[in-house]
Design a protein around this motif. Structure first.
Motif, PDB file in Angstrom:
ATOM      1  N   SER A  25     113.516  16.774 -52.734  1.00  0.00           N
ATOM      2  CA  SER A  25     115.176  17.145 -52.599  1.00  0.00           C
ATOM      3  C   SER A  25     115.083  18.759 -52.819  1.00  0.00           C
ATOM      4  O   SER A  25     114.197  19.462 -53.348  1.00  0.00           O
ATOM      5  CB  SER A  25     115.730  16.234 -53.715  1.00  0.00           C
ATOM      6  N   VAL A  26     116.146  19.204 -52.859  1.00  0.00           N
ATOM      7  CA  VAL A  26     116.526  20.733 -53.091  1.00  0.00           C
ATOM      8  C   VAL A  26     116.077  21.254 -54.531  1.00  0.00           C
ATOM      9  O   VAL A  26     115.914  22.266 -54.974  1.00  0.00           O
ATOM     10  CB  VAL A  26     117.989  21.286 -52.908  1.00  0.00           C
ATOM     11  N   ASP A  27     116.042  20.153 -55.595  1.00  0.00           N
ATOM     12  CA  ASP A  27     115.897  20.657 -57.166  1.00  0.00           C
ATOM     13  C   ASP A  27     114.447  19.922 -57.575  1.00  0.00           C
ATOM     14  O   ASP A  27     113.967  19.946 -58.531  1.00  0.00           O
ATOM     15  CB  ASP A  27     116.777  20.095 -57.855  1.00  0.00           C
ATOM     16  N   ASN A  28     113.673  19.291 -56.369  1.00  0.00           N
ATOM     17  CA  ASN A  28     112.450  18.951 -56.667  1.00  0.00           C
ATOM     18  C   ASN A  28     111.337  19.885 -56.371  1.00  0.00           C
ATOM     19  O   ASN A  28     111.474  20.299 -55.107  1.00  0.00           O
ATOM     20  CB  ASN A  28     112.036  17.617 -56.265  1.00  0.00           C
ATOM     21  N   PHE A  29     110.187  19.962 -57.180  1.00  0.00           N
ATOM     22  CA  PHE A  29     109.386  21.043 -56.631  1.00  0.00           C
ATOM     23  C   PHE A  29     107.911  20.233 -57.037  1.00  0.00           C
ATOM     24  O   PHE A  29     107.710  19.666 -57.848  1.00  0.00           O
ATOM     25  CB  PHE A  29     109.369  22.513 -57.294  1.00  0.00           C
ATOM     26  N   PHE A  30     106.895  20.549 -56.019  1.00  0.00           N
ATOM     27  CA  PHE A  30     105.616  19.812 -56.196  1.00  0.00           C
ATOM     28  C   PHE A  30     104.461  20.748 -56.434  1.00  0.00           C
ATOM     29  O   PHE A  30     104.484  21.924 -55.627  1.00  0.00           O
ATOM     30  CB  PHE A  30     105.253  19.028 -54.868  1.00  0.00           C
ATOM     31  N   PHE A  31     103.665  20.518 -57.413  1.00  0.00           N
ATOM     32  CA  PHE A  31     102.477  21.310 -57.845  1.00  0.00           C
ATOM     33  C   PHE A  31     101.335  20.353 -57.779  1.00  0.00           C
ATOM     34  O   PHE A  31     101.157  19.558 -58.346  1.00  0.00           O
ATOM     35  CB  PHE A  31     102.580  21.982 -58.998  1.00  0.00           C
ATOM     36  N   ILE A  32     100.711  20.692 -56.481  1.00  0.00           N
ATOM     37  CA  ILE A  32      99.650  19.729 -56.106  1.00  0.00           C
ATOM     38  C   ILE A  32      97.968  20.206 -56.352  1.00  0.00           C
ATOM     39  O   ILE A  32      97.631  21.388 -55.902  1.00  0.00           O
ATOM     40  CB  ILE A  32      99.632  19.335 -54.496  1.00  0.00           C
ATOM     41  N   HIS A  33      97.414  19.480 -56.963  1.00  0.00           N
ATOM     42  CA  HIS A  33      95.753  19.836 -57.347  1.00  0.00           C
ATOM     43  C   HIS A  33      95.159  18.711 -56.348  1.00  0.00           C
ATOM     44  O   HIS A  33      95.279  17.546 -56.411  1.00  0.00           O
ATOM     45  CB  HIS A  33      95.478  19.165 -58.808  1.00  0.00           C
ATOM     46  N   ILE A  34      94.337  19.404 -55.473  1.00  0.00           N
ATOM     47  CA  ILE A  34      93.555  18.684 -54.660  1.00  0.00           C
ATOM     48  C   ILE A  34      92.107  18.935 -55.111  1.00  0.00           C
ATOM     49  O   ILE A  34      91.373  19.917 -55.381  1.00  0.00           O
ATOM     50  CB  ILE A  34      93.353  19.317 -53.206  1.00  0.00           C
ATOM     51  N   ASP A  35      91.556  17.672 -55.465  1.00  0.00           N
ATOM     52  CA  ASP A  35      90.083  17.859 -56.108  1.00  0.00           C
ATOM     53  C   ASP A  35      89.083  18.748 -55.312  1.00  0.00           C
ATOM     54  O   ASP A  35      89.101  18.577 -54.063  1.00  0.00           O
ATOM     55  CB  ASP A  35      89.639  16.217 -56.073  1.00  0.00           C
ATOM     56  N   LYS A  36      88.269  19.391 -55.966  1.00  0.00           N
ATOM     57  CA  LYS A  36      87.363  20.280 -55.277  1.00  0.00           C
ATOM     58  C   LYS A  36      86.333  19.475 -54.472  1.00  0.00           C
ATOM     59  O   LYS A  36      85.752  20.309 -53.760  1.00  0.00           O
ATOM     60  CB  LYS A  36      86.890  21.423 -56.514  1.00  0.00           C
ATOM     61  N   ILE A  82     102.904  25.511 -63.682  1.00  0.00           N
ATOM     62  CA  ILE A  82     104.582  25.075 -63.642  1.00  0.00           C
ATOM     63  C   ILE A  82     104.983  26.202 -64.795  1.00  0.00           C
ATOM     64  O   ILE A  82     106.224  26.772 -64.345  1.00  0.00           O
ATOM     65  CB  ILE A  82     104.500  23.700 -64.034  1.00  0.00           C
ATOM     66  N   SER A  83     104.529  26.352 -65.705  1.00  0.00           N
ATOM     67  CA  SER A  83     105.179  27.110 -66.763  1.00  0.00           C
ATOM     68  C   SER A  83     105.254  28.709 -66.377  1.00  0.00           C
ATOM     69  O   SER A  83     106.240  29.223 -66.431  1.00  0.00           O
ATOM     70  CB  SER A  83     104.217  26.926 -68.128  1.00  0.00           C
ATOM     71  N   ASN A  84     104.249  28.998 -65.628  1.00  0.00           N
ATOM     72  CA  ASN A  84     104.067  30.499 -65.148  1.00  0.00           C
ATOM     73  C   ASN A  84     105.017  30.612 -63.829  1.00  0.00           C
ATOM     74  O   ASN A  84     105.276  31.914 -63.667  1.00  0.00           O
ATOM     75  CB  ASN A  84     102.606  30.652 -64.913  1.00  0.00           C
ATOM     76  N   SER A  85     105.459  29.655 -63.508  1.00  0.00           N
ATOM     77  CA  SER A  85     106.244  29.905 -62.209  1.00  0.00           C
ATOM     78  C   SER A  85     107.594  30.301 -62.534  1.00  0.00           C
ATOM     79  O   SER A  85     108.270  30.930 -61.684  1.00  0.00           O
ATOM     80  CB  SER A  85     106.456  28.371 -61.449  1.00  0.00           C
ATOM     81  N   LYS A  86     108.028  30.498 -63.838  1.00  0.00           N
ATOM     82  CA  LYS A  86     109.306  31.060 -64.196  1.00  0.00           C
ATOM     83  C   LYS A  86     110.574  30.351 -63.583  1.00  0.00           C
ATOM     84  O   LYS A  86     111.664  30.823 -63.563  1.00  0.00           O
ATOM     85  CB  LYS A  86     109.429  32.900 -63.554  1.00  0.00           C
ATOM     86  N   MET A  87     110.269  29.112 -63.129  1.00  0.00           N
ATOM     87  CA  MET A  87     111.603  28.321 -62.839  1.00  0.00           C
ATOM     88  C   MET A  87     111.543  27.359 -63.907  1.00  0.00           C
ATOM     89  O   MET A  87     110.658  26.949 -64.799  1.00  0.00           O
ATOM     90  CB  MET A  87     111.047  27.458 -61.728  1.00  0.00           C
ATOM     91  N   HIS A  88     112.991  27.102 -64.268  1.00  0.00           N
ATOM     92  CA  HIS A  88     113.285  26.243 -65.430  1.00  0.00           C
ATOM     93  C   HIS A  88     113.083  24.940 -64.800  1.00  0.00           C
ATOM     94  O   HIS A  88     113.985  24.508 -63.938  1.00  0.00           O
ATOM     95  CB  HIS A  88     114.230  26.513 -66.068  1.00  0.00           C
ATOM     96  N   PHE A  89     112.276  23.800 -65.510  1.00  0.00           N
ATOM     97  CA  PHE A  89     112.422  22.410 -65.110  1.00  0.00           C
ATOM     98  C   PHE A  89     112.880  21.638 -66.337  1.00  0.00           C
ATOM     99  O   PHE A  89     112.317  21.809 -67.544  1.00  0.00           O
ATOM    100  CB  PHE A  89     110.963  22.032 -64.553  1.00  0.00           C
ATOM    101  N   ASP A  90     113.644  20.659 -66.120  1.00  0.00           N
ATOM    102  CA  ASP A  90     114.120  19.855 -67.012  1.00  0.00           C
ATOM    103  C   ASP A  90     113.047  18.738 -67.359  1.00  0.00           C
ATOM    104  O   ASP A  90     113.373  18.318 -68.381  1.00  0.00           O
ATOM    105  CB  ASP A  90     115.715  19.126 -66.609  1.00  0.00           C
TER     106      ASP A  90
END
Length: 124
Positions: A25-36, A82-90
């Motif tokens: 959705s417009v207010d959802n963001f995804f930070f994805i870790h893919i196993d090395k 996520i913290s360094n992204s400078k976006m505020h997440f609830d």
């Protein structure tokens, strides 16, 4: 309400894309870790499937064998990004690539709005 999903994944590219599509959705963001240690062709397929999403970010990869420190490193690295992204997440959700929501985005948003300010952590 902005939500960040930190997804720890290592296989099944189509299922991972379906998960992102379902939660997108417009207010959802995804930070994805893919196993090395994920096979190169699987990793490339995941990147291809998710390339159309402007709200998907890939985090630094670690070898994350189940029950070992790599999963902790992947999780902490993702939370840092996520913290360094400078976006505020609830809210931030930590899920695996094999998770799938049983509620709609609207139901999730309503629940979080009704419980604003609460944290939901389960441990065993």
């Amino acid at each position: 309400m902005k939500i960040a999903y930190l997804i720890i994944a290592h296989k099944q590219p189509d299922q991972l894309e379906r998960l992102v599509r379902r939660l997108n959705s417009v207010d959802n963001f995804f930070f994805i870790h893919i196993d090395k240690k994920t096979r190169k062709d699987t990793y490339i397929r995941i990147r291809e499937l998710l390339s159309e999403y402007k709200n998907v970010f890939f985090v630094k990869r670690f070898r994350s064998k189940w029950g070992q420190m790599g999963i902790v490193k992947a999780t902490l690295s993702g939370l840092r990004e996520i913290s360094n992204s400078k976006m505020h997440f609830d809210y931030v959700f930590l899920i695996s690539g094999q998770c799938y929501p049983i509620k709609s985005n609207e139901q999730i948003q309503n629940f979080l709005n009704e419980n604003r300010g609460y944290s939901f952590i389960d441990f065993h």
